[in-house]
Structures are given as structure tokens and as C-alpha cells.
Design a protein around this motif. Sequence first.
Motif, PDB file in Angstrom:
ATOM      1  N   UNK A 199       0.808  -1.220   0.000  1.00 28.64           N
ATOM      2  CA  UNK A 199       0.000   0.000   0.000  1.00 28.64           C
ATOM      3  C   UNK A 199       0.840   1.268   0.000  1.00 28.64           C
ATOM      4  N   UNK A 200       2.142   1.128   0.203  1.00 33.03           N
ATOM      5  CA  UNK A 200       3.023   2.286   0.049  1.00 33.03           C
ATOM      6  C   UNK A 200       3.015   2.787  -1.388  1.00 33.03           C
ATOM      7  N   UNK A 201       2.624   1.902  -2.317  1.00 34.80           N
ATOM      8  CA  UNK A 201       2.576   2.273  -3.725  1.00 34.80           C
ATOM      9  C   UNK A 201       1.210   2.812  -4.148  1.00 34.80           C
ATOM     10  N   UNK A 202       0.317   3.020  -3.178  1.00 32.92           N
ATOM     11  CA  UNK A 202      -0.970   3.647  -3.478  1.00 32.92           C
ATOM     12  C   UNK A 202      -0.835   5.144  -3.257  1.00 32.92           C
ATOM     13  N   UNK A 203      -0.958   5.964  -4.292  1.00 34.79           N
ATOM     14  CA  UNK A 203      -0.753   7.405  -4.137  1.00 34.79           C
ATOM     15  C   UNK A 203      -1.884   8.076  -3.368  1.00 34.79           C
ATOM     16  N   UNK A 204      -1.560   9.161  -2.694  1.00 43.58           N
ATOM     17  CA  UNK A 204      -2.578   9.881  -1.945  1.00 43.58           C
ATOM     18  C   UNK A 204      -3.418  10.789  -2.810  1.00 43.58           C
ATOM     19  N   UNK A 205      -2.858  11.245  -3.941  1.00 46.28           N
ATOM     20  CA  UNK A 205      -3.570  12.207  -4.787  1.00 46.28           C
ATOM     21  C   UNK A 205      -4.687  11.537  -5.581  1.00 46.28           C
ATOM     22  N   UNK A 206      -4.388  10.400  -6.205  1.00 53.47           N
ATOM     23  CA  UNK A 206      -5.375   9.703  -7.031  1.00 53.47           C
ATOM     24  C   UNK A 206      -5.300   8.203  -6.749  1.00 53.47           C
ATOM     25  N   UNK A 207      -5.771   7.781  -5.561  1.00 55.82           N
ATOM     26  CA  UNK A 207      -5.599   6.374  -5.163  1.00 55.82           C
ATOM     27  C   UNK A 207      -6.497   5.400  -5.907  1.00 55.82           C
ATOM     28  N   UNK A 208      -7.653   5.868  -6.420  1.00 59.18           N
ATOM     29  CA  UNK A 208      -8.608   4.966  -7.048  1.00 59.18           C
ATOM     30  C   UNK A 208      -8.563   5.105  -8.568  1.00 59.18           C
ATOM     31  N   UNK A 209      -8.148   4.054  -9.285  1.00 62.50           N
ATOM     32  CA  UNK A 209      -8.110   4.124 -10.744  1.00 62.50           C
ATOM     33  C   UNK A 209      -9.491   4.363 -11.339  1.00 62.50           C
ATOM     34  N   UNK A 210      -9.526   5.002 -12.494  1.00 63.45           N
ATOM     35  CA  UNK A 210     -10.795   5.290 -13.168  1.00 63.45           C
ATOM     36  C   UNK A 210     -10.980   4.451 -14.426  1.00 63.45           C
ATOM     37  N   UNK A 211     -10.278   3.305 -14.480  1.00 64.25           N
ATOM     38  CA  UNK A 211     -10.515   2.395 -15.600  1.00 64.25           C
ATOM     39  C   UNK A 211     -11.946   1.859 -15.549  1.00 64.25           C
ATOM     40  N   UNK A 212     -12.423   1.370 -16.685  1.00 63.07           N
ATOM     41  CA  UNK A 212     -13.780   0.826 -16.732  1.00 63.07           C
ATOM     42  C   UNK A 212     -13.915  -0.385 -15.794  1.00 63.07           C
ATOM     43  N   UNK A 213     -15.084  -0.610 -15.207  1.00 65.23           N
ATOM     44  CA  UNK A 213     -15.292  -1.822 -14.412  1.00 65.23           C
ATOM     45  C   UNK A 213     -15.015  -3.074 -15.246  1.00 65.23           C
ATOM     46  N   UNK A 214     -14.240  -3.983 -14.687  1.00 65.37           N
ATOM     47  CA  UNK A 214     -13.898  -5.219 -15.386  1.00 65.37           C
ATOM     48  C   UNK A 214     -12.670  -5.129 -16.261  1.00 65.37           C
ATOM     49  N   UNK A 215     -12.039  -3.959 -16.321  1.00 60.92           N
ATOM     50  CA  UNK A 215     -10.841  -3.792 -17.151  1.00 60.92           C
ATOM     51  C   UNK A 215      -9.684  -4.603 -16.586  1.00 60.92           C
ATOM     52  N   UNK A 216      -8.902  -5.230 -17.469  1.00 60.94           N
ATOM     53  CA  UNK A 216      -7.755  -6.019 -17.034  1.00 60.94           C
ATOM     54  C   UNK A 216      -6.612  -5.192 -16.497  1.00 60.94           C
ATOM     55  N   UNK A 217      -6.644  -3.876 -16.729  1.00 56.39           N
ATOM     56  CA  UNK A 217      -5.549  -3.023 -16.257  1.00 56.39           C
ATOM     57  C   UNK A 217      -5.438  -3.017 -14.741  1.00 56.39           C
ATOM     58  N   UNK A 218      -6.557  -3.210 -14.050  1.00 53.96           N
ATOM     59  CA  UNK A 218      -6.520  -3.276 -12.590  1.00 53.96           C
ATOM     60  C   UNK A 218      -5.568  -4.382 -12.121  1.00 53.96           C
ATOM     61  N   UNK A 219      -5.555  -5.490 -12.846  1.00 55.34           N
ATOM     62  CA  UNK A 219      -4.725  -6.635 -12.456  1.00 55.34           C
ATOM     63  C   UNK A 219      -3.242  -6.318 -12.590  1.00 55.34           C
ATOM     64  N   UNK A 220      -2.872  -5.521 -13.599  1.00 56.97           N
ATOM     65  CA  UNK A 220      -1.466  -5.155 -13.759  1.00 56.97           C
ATOM     66  C   UNK A 220      -1.023  -4.291 -12.580  1.00 56.97           C
ATOM     67  N   UNK A 221      -1.834  -3.326 -12.224  1.00 60.51           N
ATOM     68  CA  UNK A 221      -1.523  -2.456 -11.091  1.00 60.51           C
ATOM     69  C   UNK A 221      -1.364  -3.272  -9.809  1.00 60.51           C
ATOM     70  N   UNK A 222      -2.287  -4.192  -9.574  1.00 59.98           N
ATOM     71  CA  UNK A 222      -2.220  -5.028  -8.380  1.00 59.98           C
ATOM     72  C   UNK A 222      -0.962  -5.895  -8.387  1.00 59.98           C
ATOM     73  N   UNK A 223      -0.655  -6.498  -9.539  1.00 63.22           N
ATOM     74  CA  UNK A 223       0.523  -7.360  -9.640  1.00 63.22           C
ATOM     75  C   UNK A 223       1.806  -6.567  -9.420  1.00 63.22           C
TER      76      UNK A 223
END
Length: 310
Positions: A16-40
Motif C-alpha cells: 500500500x506504500x505504492x498507493x498514491x494519496x492524490x489519485x488512489x482509485x483508478x478510473x478504468x472501466x469496471x472489469x478492465x484487465x488493467x486493474x490486475x497489472x496495477x495489483x501485480x
Amino acid sequence: MSTFSAIDQDREIDREEFTPGVEPQPTWCPGCGDFAVLKALKGAMADIGRSPEEVLTVTGIGCSSKLNSYFGSYGFHTIHGRPLPVARAAKLANPDLEVVAAGGDGDGYGIGANHFLHSARENHDMTYIVFNNEIFGLTKGQTSPTSPMGHTSKTQPSGNAKSPIRPLSLALTAGATYVARTAATNPRQAQEIVAEAIEHDGFAHIDFLTQCPTWNKDAKSYVPYTDVQDSDEYDFDVSDHGEANAMMRTVEDKLYEGEILTGRFYVEDGRPSYGQKKREQGEMPAEPLAQRYFEDGEWERSIDFVKKHT
């Protein structure tokens, strides 16, 4: 804390140190695979003990290239197709910095393909993650270099007349020393592969299958998938160039037949990186240029430390 004082600090890292304070929540579409890259990527950095101050992410243009807005490290958002030259320069200036370049299949295999080839050929010590969803997502659904033949889109309404590019084979032929494919639907494997690629000494290329539920419904979610390292059906030596090449051809053919094969396909250890060779030849100083300027502010010209040609 600076990049230089943070490097090699021995402490436990929380993802969670890699979660930024300015924009912590991505705005990709629901179900987008990009979320998985960020998590990985967050999980991999924590696994290998890198802190945000030790990491630089360099991105291009596209949905995927919003990665460094949502990943709390040093970041550089380049123009379309140009993350690799910027990432290479940063790594050469400060080889202790962990550099990750990222972009989409249009960014990396289209306009940025030439940089991809030569970054692999020169074996720059960095990780390159290509978010491959077989479509241009940010610009709303045009055919990309990895779209299958026959795929209909805004730019190919009668069906794509071009064969898709083969990114794994291309990386191997160009000279990458680590080549892998993973998918958003396999988060355990994805995190392991990203961590391996980051720790690899040399150019590591990951073709990351990221479903686009908004603009590419044909690709579904890249399931079911087979991890080739866990399968008895696929037996090959990842260190053998010829066997890896044959396996990659199989993998790339089967993707468009509906069978998803993921895993590590080529790993070459011991080949010097471009930066190593330059330092061995005396064309770059052993001490990072970036640290030299950071500490004393005395700038030098390359002519001052590069051997003159005679």
C-alpha cells in the motif's frame, strides 16, 4: 528521502506504500484487465523489497499508460510510443533505480515498435510490460497491431485484413533475455512473473493479456488459461532459444484459436546489459551520473569522461 538514500535500505515494504494519496482509485472501466497489472506490480515490488523511492515507472499514451497516475513511485508520462527511450536514459543515468516501462499494444507494438526492437537488442536492464487487449481502448475501439484477422472495428468495419503481430516471437528474435506472457485472470502467476522480470538482469518483456470489456467484447476475459509451467502437455527448456521460439509460435497461434497459454517462455542469464557494457568500455562512469549531479551539482560533458576516438 531521495532515490539515492532509499536504495538498498533493509526494511519491510507494504504494497500500500505504492498507493498514491492524490489519485488512489483508478478510473478504468469496471472489469478492465488493467486493474490486475496495477495489483501485480504493487505486490511484486513489496515481494522483492523495493520502496517507492527506488522505482521509476515510465508510460506512453492510452488507458494502460495511466498506470503511473495510480502507482505511487517516481513516474514519467511520455508521448505515444515513447516510454522506452526515456526509461533507457533513466536507467543509464542511475543504474540502481528500478525502471519499469509500460504501455498498450498499440503504443508498444505499433508506433513504439522500433524502440521495442532496439531496447531488446541492446538488452537494457529494465522491465517492459505491454497491456495487450487486442484493441485501441482509450480512443474507443480501433483495430490494433494484435487484433486478430477478421476482427471488425471502427477502422476495419469489413474485418481486419492484417495478420496480428507476434509479440513474444518478436521480443525473442530482437534479443530480449526474459520473455513471458501472463493474464489478468491469473493474478498469482502475474505477480510472480512481474517480480521475476524486475529482478532479471537485462531486458525483460511481459505480454500481459488485459481484457477490455467495453471496446473488445470478442476477447472475453482470456479464460480458461493454461500455465505452461504447470502443464504436462507442454515440455520445453526456457533457456534454449530454439525450443523457446517453437513454443512461442504455438502460444501465439493458439491465442486466436481460443486457447490461452501463459507462463515463462525464455530466460537467459549472464548476458551483460547495455549499461554494463558501456561502463566496461569506459564510455560511462562507474558512479551514476544522476547521483553525481544530485550530490555536488557539478555538471560534466560526455567528452570529459569518454575516451577519444583515435
